[in-house]
Write an enzyme that holds these catalytic residues in place. Structure first.
Site, mmCIF file in Angstrom:
data_model
loop_
_atom_site.group_PDB
_atom_site.id
_atom_site.type_symbol
_atom_site.label_atom_id
_atom_site.label_comp_id
_atom_site.label_asym_id
_atom_site.label_seq_id
_atom_site.Cartn_x
_atom_site.Cartn_y
_atom_site.Cartn_z
ATOM 1 N N ASP A 130 0.747 -1.084 -0.133
ATOM 2 C CA ASP A 130 0.125 -0.015 -0.007
ATOM 3 C C ASP A 130 1.031 1.059 0.080
ATOM 4 O OD1 ASP A 130 -2.527 1.269 0.257
ATOM 5 O OD2 ASP A 130 -1.839 1.970 1.918
ATOM 6 N N ASP A 190 6.335 -22.802 -47.045
ATOM 7 C CA ASP A 190 6.511 -23.882 -46.018
ATOM 8 C C ASP A 190 7.913 -23.973 -45.618
ATOM 9 O OD1 ASP A 190 7.101 -26.419 -44.949
ATOM 10 O OD2 ASP A 190 5.575 -27.392 -46.059
ATOM 11 N N PHE A 191 8.037 -23.391 -44.052
ATOM 12 C CA PHE A 191 9.242 -23.648 -43.485
ATOM 13 C C PHE A 191 10.198 -24.445 -43.497
ATOM 14 C CE2 PHE A 191 6.852 -22.910 -39.334
ATOM 15 C CZ PHE A 191 6.675 -24.231 -38.903
#
Ligand SMILES: C[S@@+](CC[C@H](N)C(=O)[O-])C[C@H]1O[C@@H](n2cnc3c(N)ncnc32)[C@H](O)[C@@H]1O
Length: 622
Positions: free
Chosen positions: A88, A515-516
């Protein structure tokens, strides 16, 4: 690596921050602490005049905030935290305590008092350890401290004051200013810990942890033991805590649930598992962790069904509705709807309040932020994916364990050769649902991943398997000189336009289909693999990483975003449970990712826990 080695002592424990403050969350995340955020419902209404000094008020409020969460979680969240942190912050001037302004006039009153003068900022912090040692009640060890920082404001003109107030910044901040943002312009000097003024005294906190975990002789430690919680007023009715699960102990001292401070080294299972050691001969305490697991699937399905029926959207657009009105609009039975809404209240997703003579259901703030389908960081898409895709897979878990395979065929009738390119995934509606799910997680995480490293030296990036571009959009927002190519399968790229944000200039994000595993990747000086590596076998990863390594010049970066396991591979549970429905891939720890990438001449810079769904590790090509 984290700045303070003591923070690593908290790894494997369920640590909870009992505060909604994004500033506190950021300070603690930045030092590598893993924690959950459960904002406290404790009303800040303690009588200030009953405290001998302002810092005592801040400490007591912090304690009550943390204790309220510690007490609520086992019942409302179905899990017991190990540690709850409450804080607080107050501003004091001439003996008066200034908290958050109620309105603009109040902000004006506060800021004009601070103008040209020195004031003090106090943050009280409470660290609550939840234990269950010798009797049937949970016990709470509370360690607390406070920090004071002196701040002097420049003389503020009326014009500047009002301009600042109209910016909206003062409204949710103690003393009516935020030093870390526009409010910094008002400050002439700061004596003491700057972060204390922001809202959390990190340095003192780390020292306190060191004291707790490497304790001096017992006689020197000052802390309070709360065997029962002082009666305090919260938004919740404390009475309902007694109505749920009750702790059963017939003859005390039987077992300990949860890791205790100092247990770290001989701990055998991680926090969510709550290490249980049966030490005594007598009857045992009620096993809350097991009871929670028994109900876990009911809680998930309640969330899924409420999301699928768009309960949160409905309550968001109407503000609040009676059960009959909800049933009417959803075309569902009144009795079933009431059960669903009450289930959501118990899970803290909805609030139920009396209005005149009827009960009205409303979204919690969290539901408005994350469960409403149109909200900026909505998880709705991912929740629907969990219901429609992950849930059916998990109904075949027994077979998955027996056979060591993903159960897609049993669940959806299609055999998996390639995870993303079979007939099932190529159904347009299934693909779109998957993309929406990926989008929602990537959006929720993208900002945190973008912020954990400084990527400003990179000018071009390629997000490999970047799906809808959600991560790319977050990165270009933060790095104005960066352009990104999102690379994904043609069927995905074809639909990526649906996800282009309307309110953002997106010309620096482009899309390339391919397409990797087979095609050439676009050239870039930073490559991103977000939630890609965990999906594939070692052979396929070899194809992909060899390709990236070849195209990278020395100095190029590779950002891996995944859920990173701890070194003992015990947590986070999220990653290990996800692995149960995997096809061919696996989850890895930080050092496993480092070893993997080293083979392709990438050196790790630093792994970072974001505190969000994904962690991040940055590698550099040698
Ligand atoms: C788990 S998703 C992750 C998406 C995104 N990177 C994220 O973090 O939200 C994996 C992504 O890889 C893409 N992908 C799978 N196989 C691919 C391949 N052979 N070539 C290109 N992209 C592929 C999928 O279409 C999907 O978008």
């Amino acid at each position: 690596m984290v700045l303070n080695p003591v923070i690593t002592k908290l790894a494997g424990r369920l640590v909870v921050l009992a505060s909604a403050s994004p500033r506190r969350r950021e300070i603690l995340t930045n030092v590598g602490l893993r924690f959950e955020v459960v904002p406290s419902w404790f009303k800040e209404t303690l009588d200030k005049s009953s405290f001998a000094a302002p810092h005592l008020y801040a400490i007591e409020t912090a304690k009550q905030k943390a204790l309220e969460v510690a007490r609520r979680m086992p019942f409302k969240h179905l899990k017991t935290p190990d540690i709850v942190i409450g804080a607080d912050t107050i501003v004091t001037i001439e003996g008066d305590i200034l908290e958050k302004p109620a309105d603009k006039q109040d902000a004006y009153r506060m800021l004009s008092r601070l103008s040209g003068k020195e004031h003090s900022v106090f943050t009280g912090v409470a660290i609550v350890h939840c234990t269950s040692e010798t009797d049937s009640q949970m016990e709470y060890d509370v360690f607390d401290f406070y920090e004071e920082t002196k701040v002097k404001f420049a003389d503020l003109s009326e014009e500047l004051l009002w301009e600042y107030i109209h910016s909206g910044e003062p409204m949710d901040k103690a003393g009516g200013y935020g030093i870390q943002a526009l409010g910094g312009m008002l400050v002439e000097y700061v004596h003491g810990d700057f972060l204390n003024v922001v809202g959390f005294p990190l340095n003192h906190f780390c020292k306190k942890l060191a004291e707790i975990y490497n304790p001096p002789p017992k006689s020197e430690i000052q802390h309070t033991k709360y065997e029962s919680i002082p009666n305090v007023e919260t938004f919740d009715n404390p009475g309902d805590l007694e109505s749920g699960l009750e702790r059963h102990m017939e003859n005390g001292e039987a077992i300990r649930i949860g890791n205790q401070p100092g247990d770290q080294d001989n701990r055998s299972i991680s926090h969510h598992c709550a290490a249980v050691s049966v030490e005594a001969k007598g009857p045992v305490e009620f096993p809350h962790n097991i009871a929670d697991l028994l109900d876990g699937f009911k809680a998930s399905k309640t969330l899924f069904v409420a999301s699928k029926l768009k309960v949160f959207d409905l309550l968001n657009s109407h503000g609040g509705l009676k059960v009959g009105e909800v049933a009417d609009k959803l075309q569902t039975s009144v009795v079933g709807t009431e059960r669903l809404l009450d289930g959501c209240v118990a899970l803290c997703l909805l609030e139920k309040t009396h209005q005149l003579d009827s009960l009205v259901y409303k979204n919690t703030e969290q539901a408005n932020m994350y469960l409403v389908s149109s909200s900026e960081y909505s998880l709705h898409g991912y929740i629907i994916h969990c219901n429609d895709h992950v849930w059916p897979l998990f109904t075949h878990l027994e077979h998955a364990v027996q056979e060591g395979t993903n159960q897609k065929e049993k669940a959806f009738g299609s055999k998996t050769e390639d995870l993303f390119q079979d007939a099932y995934c190529n159904k347009k509606d299934v693909r779109l649902r998957f993309m929406i799910a990926m989008h929602s997680i990537a959006r929720a995480t993208g900002r945190d991943v973008a912020a954990v490293f400084d990527f400003s030296r990179f000018k071009t990036a390629c997000d490999v398997g970047g799906c809808t571009g959600a991560m790319a959009y977050e990165l270009v927002k933060m790095y104005p000189d960066l352009t990104i190519t999102v690379y994904d399968l043609p069927a995905v790229i074809e639909m990526s336009n649906h996800f282009r944000p309307h309110k953002q200039d997106t010309h620096r994000v482009t899309f390339t289909a391919g397409d990797f595993f087979k095609d050439d990747l676009p050239k870039a000086d930073l490559y991103i693999l977000s939630r890609v590596l965990h999906d594939w076998s070692e052979d396929k990863i070899d194809v992909l990483l060899s390709k990236i390594s070849q195209i990278c010049s020395p100095g190029c970066g590779l950002l891996v975003a995944e859920i990173v396991l701890d070194e003992q591979r015990r947590s986070p549970a999220r990653a290990l449970l996800q692995a149960l429905s995997m096809t061919e891939g696996k989850q890895r720890s930080g050092s496993e990712y480092s070893q993997l990438l080293q083979k392709y001449a990438f050196t790790e810079i630093q792994p970072k826990h974001t505190g969000n769904f994904l962690d991040a590790i940055l590698f550099v090509k040698q």
